[in-house]
Design a protein around this motif. Sequence first.
Motif, mmCIF file in Angstrom:
data_model
loop_
_atom_site.group_PDB
_atom_site.id
_atom_site.type_symbol
_atom_site.label_atom_id
_atom_site.label_comp_id
_atom_site.label_asym_id
_atom_site.label_seq_id
_atom_site.Cartn_x
_atom_site.Cartn_y
_atom_site.Cartn_z
ATOM 1 N N GLU A 577 26.044 80.294 67.574
ATOM 2 C CA GLU A 577 26.804 81.511 67.828
ATOM 3 C C GLU A 577 28.255 81.120 68.104
ATOM 4 N N ILE A 578 29.122 81.555 67.253
ATOM 5 C CA ILE A 578 30.532 81.177 67.349
ATOM 6 C C ILE A 578 31.293 82.323 67.992
ATOM 7 N N VAL A 579 32.001 82.006 69.062
ATOM 8 C CA VAL A 579 32.828 82.991 69.760
ATOM 9 C C VAL A 579 34.278 82.786 69.321
ATOM 10 N N ASP A 580 34.864 83.823 68.764
ATOM 11 C CA ASP A 580 36.222 83.693 68.221
ATOM 12 C C ASP A 580 37.254 83.396 69.294
ATOM 13 N N GLU A 581 37.018 83.937 70.530
ATOM 14 C CA GLU A 581 38.029 83.730 71.567
ATOM 15 C C GLU A 581 38.101 82.282 72.018
ATOM 16 N N GLU A 582 36.992 81.553 71.860
ATOM 17 C CA GLU A 582 36.961 80.170 72.317
ATOM 18 C C GLU A 582 37.545 79.205 71.288
ATOM 19 N N LEU A 583 37.723 79.660 70.085
ATOM 20 C CA LEU A 583 38.231 78.777 69.041
ATOM 21 C C LEU A 583 39.755 78.687 69.107
ATOM 22 N N PRO A 584 40.319 77.527 68.834
ATOM 23 C CA PRO A 584 41.793 77.423 68.771
ATOM 24 C C PRO A 584 42.335 78.117 67.520
ATOM 25 N N ASP A 585 43.601 78.456 67.603
ATOM 26 C CA ASP A 585 44.260 79.127 66.472
ATOM 27 C C ASP A 585 44.620 78.082 65.416
ATOM 28 N N LEU A 586 43.802 78.043 64.337
ATOM 29 C CA LEU A 586 43.996 77.053 63.280
ATOM 30 C C LEU A 586 44.472 77.688 61.979
ATOM 31 N N THR A 587 44.991 78.894 62.068
ATOM 32 C CA THR A 587 45.452 79.565 60.842
ATOM 33 C C THR A 587 46.706 78.878 60.304
ATOM 34 N N LEU A 588 46.797 78.864 59.005
ATOM 35 C CA LEU A 588 47.962 78.253 58.360
ATOM 36 C C LEU A 588 49.197 79.114 58.569
ATOM 37 N N PRO A 589 50.343 78.502 58.661
ATOM 38 C CA PRO A 589 51.577 79.307 58.775
ATOM 39 C C PRO A 589 51.747 80.213 57.560
ATOM 40 N N ALA A 590 52.471 81.293 57.778
ATOM 41 C CA ALA A 590 52.628 82.288 56.714
ATOM 42 C C ALA A 590 53.597 81.848 55.639
ATOM 43 N N SER A 591 54.484 80.915 55.901
ATOM 44 C CA SER A 591 55.479 80.497 54.925
ATOM 45 C C SER A 591 55.857 79.040 55.189
ATOM 46 N N LYS A 592 56.623 78.481 54.276
ATOM 47 C CA LYS A 592 57.090 77.103 54.437
ATOM 48 C C LYS A 592 57.998 76.968 55.651
ATOM 49 N N ARG A 593 58.800 78.004 55.863
ATOM 50 C CA ARG A 593 59.716 77.950 57.007
ATOM 51 C C ARG A 593 58.941 77.928 58.317
ATOM 52 N N ALA A 594 57.857 78.736 58.392
ATOM 53 C CA ALA A 594 57.050 78.755 59.605
ATOM 54 C C ALA A 594 56.307 77.430 59.793
ATOM 55 N N ALA A 595 55.848 76.837 58.660
ATOM 56 C CA ALA A 595 55.162 75.552 58.765
ATOM 57 C C ALA A 595 56.108 74.468 59.269
ATOM 58 N N LYS A 596 57.332 74.470 58.759
ATOM 59 C CA LYS A 596 58.318 73.488 59.209
ATOM 60 C C LYS A 596 58.666 73.688 60.677
ATOM 61 N N LYS A 597 58.737 74.954 61.072
ATOM 62 C CA LYS A 597 59.061 75.263 62.465
ATOM 63 C C LYS A 597 57.948 74.812 63.398
ATOM 64 N N ALA A 598 56.688 74.944 62.956
ATOM 65 C CA ALA A 598 55.558 74.569 63.799
ATOM 66 C C ALA A 598 55.470 73.056 63.981
ATOM 67 N N LEU A 599 55.894 72.300 62.985
ATOM 68 C CA LEU A 599 55.811 70.840 63.058
ATOM 69 C C LEU A 599 57.059 70.198 63.640
ATOM 70 N N SER A 600 58.138 70.957 63.819
ATOM 71 C CA SER A 600 59.387 70.411 64.319
ATOM 72 C C SER A 600 59.552 70.751 65.792
ATOM 73 N N LYS A 601 59.750 69.725 66.575
ATOM 74 C CA LYS A 601 59.945 69.954 68.010
ATOM 75 C C LYS A 601 61.275 70.628 68.287
ATOM 76 N N LYS A 602 62.264 70.283 67.477
ATOM 77 C CA LYS A 602 63.593 70.856 67.680
ATOM 78 C C LYS A 602 63.595 72.349 67.367
ATOM 79 N N LEU A 603 62.917 72.739 66.269
ATOM 80 C CA LEU A 603 62.902 74.144 65.894
ATOM 81 C C LEU A 603 61.979 74.975 66.783
ATOM 82 N N SER A 604 61.008 74.335 67.385
ATOM 83 C CA SER A 604 60.085 75.087 68.241
ATOM 84 C C SER A 604 60.703 75.486 69.567
ATOM 85 N N LEU A 605 61.897 75.013 69.900
ATOM 86 C CA LEU A 605 62.569 75.403 71.148
ATOM 87 C C LEU A 605 62.869 76.889 71.188
ATOM 88 N N ALA A 606 62.909 77.512 70.008
ATOM 89 C CA ALA A 606 63.203 78.945 69.997
ATOM 90 C C ALA A 606 62.131 79.746 70.706
#
Length: 763
Positions: A577-606
């Motif tokens: 039985e899988i509980v959705d609330e207990e799972l981490p958010d593993l969804t892919l970013p919506a765009s390349k810019r969001a993916a770059k922002k998620a992997l960059s520590k400097k851009l994540s300061l926003a």
Amino acid sequence: MAKKDKGKRKLDRKAKKVQEEEELQSLEKRIQEFDPAVDGASISDFANLPISKATLQGLKEANFVTMTDIQKKTICVSLKGDDVMGTAKTGSGKTLAFLVPVIEALTRAQITEFDGLAALVISPTRELAVQIFEVLTKIGKYNSFSAGLVTGGKEVQFEKERVARMNILVGTPGRISQHLNETVGMDTSNLQVLVLDEADRCLDMGFKKQIDSIVGHLPPTRQTLLFSATQSDNVSDLARLSLTNPKRIGVSADNSVSATPESLEQFYVRIPLGEKLDMLWSFIKSHLKAKILVFFSSLKQVQYAYESFRTLQPGISLLKLYGRHKQVTRLETTTKFSHAQYACLFATDIVARGLDFPAIDWVIQVDCPEDPATYVHRAGRCARFGRPGKSLLMLLPSEEEAMLTRLKANGIEPKFMNIKQKNKKTIRPQLQSLCFKDPKMKNLGQRAFISYYRSIYVQKDKEVFKVDELPAEKYAASLGLPGAPKIKIKGGEASKERKNMSKALLNLEKANAEGEDADNGQKKVRTKYDRMFERQNQTVLSEQYLNMTGTKIRKNGDDEEEDDEDDFMKVKRKDHEIVDEELPDLTLPASKRAAKKALSKKLSLANHGLPTKLKFDDDGEAHPLYELEDEESFKSKGDAATQKEQYVEKETMAMNEADVEDKETARAKRQEKKRKRKEAERRLRDEDDSEDDEETIVTLGTADLDRDLESSDESDDEPSQKKPKWFHKSNRADDNEDDGIVELDEPQTLEDLEALTSRLINN
């Protein structure tokens, strides 16, 4: 005896040189004493002008004896060295008005082949450049200048090898600009005269880039001659050419005198758009014993009218001419139409400037010209040099009032021509049959339809050209089409902004426009992963991917999932039985810019608010890294509009200064590059001892015989001491040895060949 002949030739050369210097001094004195205002009005022949004997002889042999009005006024002023803006009616002899001063300026300056480019003649079309060059070779055949013709459509490398040694260069703006930028040895420091034929066309936006590039290579201390039937008075255009107090001669732009010839009869007819081709066919059928020039607004219309009329065979020779023809084809068409007694030429406005077709009877303007200047140049192809001619302008009901008003303001009042119904013939059924049987004709008709609408849409004068009032269906039916094609016209300010926008900003704008939540009912941004997962034919992907997504593979009609012990990627879960609330958010970013922002520590300061990093001033006080100016200090400097203007003005001045520096740097680099290439070629020439191939150079007049005689005299002083080469037999009397080499002439007949074979066998 040889020494006496040598001394005599030297005396003859010295006497000839002294005589030429005396003639030049006499010519200079005559020009200084010549007053164009007084003496110019009393002369009528070229023989009365203060010009050289060689030029007079060339004019006489070319049957140019009496001067026209524009030639009287401009040549007299040009010989004094002043800048001239000449405006005259079409067919009034403007070509001689600038060619004679060009030749005389080079004669008085004693230009030789070693002085480089001394005169530059620019024309907007290739045909006009060829016509100018032909006149130049006729009247300058007794002068010793080299002249060249450079136009598009010819081999560039062939021109580069020869153009650097030309004294007079005639050509189109694009090719001349290319040679000035690329050709090694093009030295313009000694330029004496710059000529722009059809100057208003050369100075407009179509040739702005090329003309600016050409003027950038020329010295400012030169004589400039501008000639056209309709002259430009734009101050910025004249400033670009560095004119010095130009003398305006001829018809000015502000008076009401028409620039069309007096012997030209002008008519216009009011006709609906759907009846234009029928009207043109009826006119041609009723004027089979005439020479007709027909103008269309686009080359697609020329192609369709030519192909359809040629198939229907009106009974007269048909020709076509437009800009995309190859150069050879354009020259052949121009020659055929010039020599034909009765013919009809379909053409675009490329023929409207300067070309001299002899004995044209009618000029038909099927499409309305863009302005009165274009009308003058079109109609001026007939009634040249006092010959009779007629012009007919077809106007739509929506174009009639506004266009006639503009023509009347320029002193042009064509008469209304009423066409009788019994003289009208229709070719609509024949055109429909052609388009139905031949898909190529249908395609040509559709392209002609679209090109006409686009030509109306891009016109600046919207009071004359009203694209919304054009009957699309009727026009399509007149072309034989089953219906009006769909037209997609790209243009406008929005498209220009998007065209000039950088790729990054364009992608950002697209992402912002599409990047909305699906809950709002708008389209979500789709990445390449989304497109991959949404593919319909999933079986083309790997089995590992299918196992990860839980897709079953059907084999032999069974729905059972394929088991593979070696498939370590397969995930099997049972009774979990899988509980959705207990799972981490593993969804892919919506765009390349969001993916770059998620992997960059400097851009994540926003996501964590403003940065807390500080910086210290000279006093040791800490300040935020990004500190905004407070509102009071901003208002103390003035309102926002004033500060914006000051900032823009400051940046504009900085950009202008930087632009000047960049241009100087680019010019220096270009000159240095040309110098290095020239040095490399000189080194190659020094190393190469082989004889140069024979070169073809168009030369006005004969070669320099004095220099050739002098070189031959020097060779007479010392006999040749060259040793005989190995393939030459010795001519000495005491040389009786046989070297085994037989000298034979090349066999010309079968008997010679048999004799040669026999002799070789015996030896």
